[in-house]
Design a protein around this motif. Structure first.
Motif, PDB file in Angstrom:
ATOM      1  N   PRO A  30       7.369 -59.804 -19.679  1.00  0.00           N
ATOM      2  CA  PRO A  30       7.579 -60.016 -18.249  1.00  0.00           C
ATOM      3  C   PRO A  30       7.456 -58.722 -17.435  1.00  0.00           C
ATOM      4  N   ALA A  31       7.939 -57.608 -17.960  1.00  0.00           N
ATOM      5  CA  ALA A  31       7.856 -56.336 -17.229  1.00  0.00           C
ATOM      6  C   ALA A  31       6.410 -55.862 -17.100  1.00  0.00           C
ATOM      7  N   VAL A  32       5.647 -55.983 -18.177  1.00  0.00           N
ATOM      8  CA  VAL A  32       4.235 -55.579 -18.128  1.00  0.00           C
ATOM      9  C   VAL A  32       3.475 -56.472 -17.157  1.00  0.00           C
ATOM     10  N   LEU A  33       3.711 -57.774 -17.232  1.00  0.00           N
ATOM     11  CA  LEU A  33       3.042 -58.712 -16.336  1.00  0.00           C
ATOM     12  C   LEU A  33       3.388 -58.408 -14.882  1.00  0.00           C
ATOM     13  N   HIS A  34       4.624 -58.063 -14.629  1.00  0.00           N
ATOM     14  CA  HIS A  34       5.033 -57.715 -13.270  1.00  0.00           C
ATOM     15  C   HIS A  34       4.219 -56.533 -12.742  1.00  0.00           C
ATOM     16  N   VAL A  61      -5.557 -68.155 -18.911  1.00  0.00           N
ATOM     17  CA  VAL A  61      -4.722 -67.086 -18.366  1.00  0.00           C
ATOM     18  C   VAL A  61      -3.458 -67.677 -17.743  1.00  0.00           C
ATOM     19  N   GLN A  62      -3.581 -68.838 -17.095  1.00  0.00           N
ATOM     20  CA  GLN A  62      -2.418 -69.477 -16.493  1.00  0.00           C
ATOM     21  C   GLN A  62      -1.390 -69.854 -17.564  1.00  0.00           C
ATOM     22  N   GLN A  63      -1.875 -70.430 -18.658  1.00  0.00           N
ATOM     23  CA  GLN A  63      -0.977 -70.824 -19.740  1.00  0.00           C
ATOM     24  C   GLN A  63      -0.331 -69.600 -20.387  1.00  0.00           C
ATOM     25  N   ALA A  64      -1.098 -68.531 -20.570  1.00  0.00           N
ATOM     26  CA  ALA A  64      -0.561 -67.316 -21.177  1.00  0.00           C
ATOM     27  C   ALA A  64       0.564 -66.736 -20.327  1.00  0.00           C
ATOM     28  N   VAL A  65       0.396 -66.723 -19.014  1.00  0.00           N
ATOM     29  CA  VAL A  65       1.428 -66.200 -18.123  1.00  0.00           C
ATOM     30  C   VAL A  65       2.688 -67.061 -18.209  1.00  0.00           C
ATOM     31  N   VAL A  66       2.518 -68.381 -18.244  1.00  0.00           N
ATOM     32  CA  VAL A  66       3.669 -69.280 -18.349  1.00  0.00           C
ATOM     33  C   VAL A  66       4.373 -69.085 -19.688  1.00  0.00           C
ATOM     34  N   GLU A  87       3.506 -65.864  -7.105  1.00  0.00           N
ATOM     35  CA  GLU A  87       4.164 -65.718  -5.809  1.00  0.00           C
ATOM     36  C   GLU A  87       5.429 -64.881  -5.937  1.00  0.00           C
ATOM     37  N   HIS A  88       6.168 -65.131  -6.987  1.00  0.00           N
ATOM     38  CA  HIS A  88       7.427 -64.400  -7.187  1.00  0.00           C
ATOM     39  C   HIS A  88       7.177 -62.926  -7.506  1.00  0.00           C
ATOM     40  N   LEU A  89       6.268 -62.656  -8.442  1.00  0.00           N
ATOM     41  CA  LEU A  89       6.047 -61.282  -8.894  1.00  0.00           C
ATOM     42  C   LEU A  89       5.237 -60.445  -7.909  1.00  0.00           C
ATOM     43  N   ALA A  90       4.232 -61.024  -7.310  1.00  0.00           N
ATOM     44  CA  ALA A  90       3.377 -60.263  -6.407  1.00  0.00           C
ATOM     45  C   ALA A  90       3.925 -60.233  -4.987  1.00  0.00           C
ATOM     46  N   ALA A  91       4.931 -61.065  -4.721  1.00  0.00           N
ATOM     47  CA  ALA A  91       5.555 -61.144  -3.391  1.00  0.00           C
ATOM     48  C   ALA A  91       4.534 -61.420  -2.302  1.00  0.00           C
ATOM     49  N   SER A  92       3.530 -62.249  -2.629  1.00  0.00           N
ATOM     50  CA  SER A  92       2.559 -62.671  -1.623  1.00  0.00           C
ATOM     51  C   SER A  92       2.227 -64.126  -1.867  1.00  0.00           C
ATOM     52  N   GLU A  93       1.997 -64.836  -0.787  1.00  0.00           N
ATOM     53  CA  GLU A  93       1.692 -66.253  -0.917  1.00  0.00           C
ATOM     54  C   GLU A  93       0.194 -66.444  -1.049  1.00  0.00           C
ATOM     55  N   ARG A 135      19.304 -69.544 -27.079  1.00  0.00           N
ATOM     56  CA  ARG A 135      17.892 -69.390 -27.408  1.00  0.00           C
ATOM     57  C   ARG A 135      17.616 -67.966 -27.846  1.00  0.00           C
ATOM     58  N   ALA A 136      16.570 -67.808 -28.620  1.00  0.00           N
ATOM     59  CA  ALA A 136      16.183 -66.476 -29.081  1.00  0.00           C
ATOM     60  C   ALA A 136      15.688 -65.659 -27.892  1.00  0.00           C
ATOM     61  N   ALA A 137      15.866 -64.366 -27.960  1.00  0.00           N
ATOM     62  CA  ALA A 137      15.399 -63.467 -26.911  1.00  0.00           C
ATOM     63  C   ALA A 137      13.883 -63.365 -26.945  1.00  0.00           C
ATOM     64  N   PHE A 138      13.309 -62.825 -25.894  1.00  0.00           N
ATOM     65  CA  PHE A 138      11.864 -62.668 -25.795  1.00  0.00           C
ATOM     66  C   PHE A 138      11.355 -61.751 -26.899  1.00  0.00           C
ATOM     67  N   ASN A 139      10.297 -62.178 -27.554  1.00  0.00           N
ATOM     68  CA  ASN A 139       9.657 -61.368 -28.586  1.00  0.00           C
ATOM     69  C   ASN A 139       8.165 -61.329 -28.281  1.00  0.00           C
ATOM     70  N   PRO A 140       7.614 -60.190 -27.881  1.00  0.00           N
ATOM     71  CA  PRO A 140       6.205 -60.131 -27.495  1.00  0.00           C
ATOM     72  C   PRO A 140       5.246 -60.373 -28.650  1.00  0.00           C
ATOM     73  N   LEU A 141       5.726 -60.332 -29.873  1.00  0.00           N
ATOM     74  CA  LEU A 141       4.834 -60.516 -31.010  1.00  0.00           C
ATOM     75  C   LEU A 141       4.733 -61.963 -31.467  1.00  0.00           C
TER      76      LEU A 141
END
Length: 152
Positions: A30-34, A61-66, A87-93, A135-141
């Motif tokens: 999430p931080a990298v995507l932001h 790409v949409q599915q990967a982000v979700v 919209e949330h991350l880029a703060a633009s509509e 739930r398990a924490a985020f794991n990028p791998l």
């Protein structure tokens, strides 16, 4: 004969390539995507583009982000969820928002996941915390696959 000038890729194609490459490498979080999406915040990018690339595990790409931003969420409305994340991350509509088909409860859940409604999310979390298993924490791998390279 005049040489043809190469066609420049769209901003969405560039962002798509970056996001897919980071996802495939297993370093998308999430931080990298932001940070990636923030770089395009004021560029006028059209996030409604369909895209042409797929991840090594066959996602758009949409599915990967979700998958990165909302682990465990169904991909049935990935495009809508993708637009909400952008919209949330880029703060633009975006210029055109896709028609909403899910009910208000699903939208409230999404906003709670994105941190938009912290009071309701905190109250709901406290009331259902004992009933739900953790739930398990985020794991990028998780779900990362090796990229096929050139064999020598």
């Amino acid at each position: 004969m005049a040489a043809k000038t190469p066609r420049r890729p769209s901003l969405f194609a560039l962002a798509e390539r970056q996001i897919i490459a980071l996802y495939d490498a297993g370093v998308m979080s999430p931080a990298v995507l932001h940070h990636v999406l923030a770089a395009y915040a004021d560029s006028g990018i059209d996030w409604n583009d369909e895209g042409t690339l797929q991840t090594v595990d066959g996602h758009t790409v949409q599915q990967a982000v979700v998958l990165v931003m909302m682990p465990g969420r169904a991909l049935k409305s990935a495009k809508k969820d993708f637009m909400s994340v952008v919209e949330h991350l880029a703060a633009s509509e975006p210029e055109a928002v896709e028609e909403q088909t899910e009910d208000a409860e699903d939208d409230d859940d999404l906003l709670a996941q994105l941190g938009g409604d912290t009071k309701k999310a905190t109250r709901a979390k406290k009331s259902t915390q004992a009933a739900e298993p953790k739930r398990a924490a985020f794991n990028p791998l998780v779900g990362a696959r090796a990229v096929k390279g050139n064999k020598r």
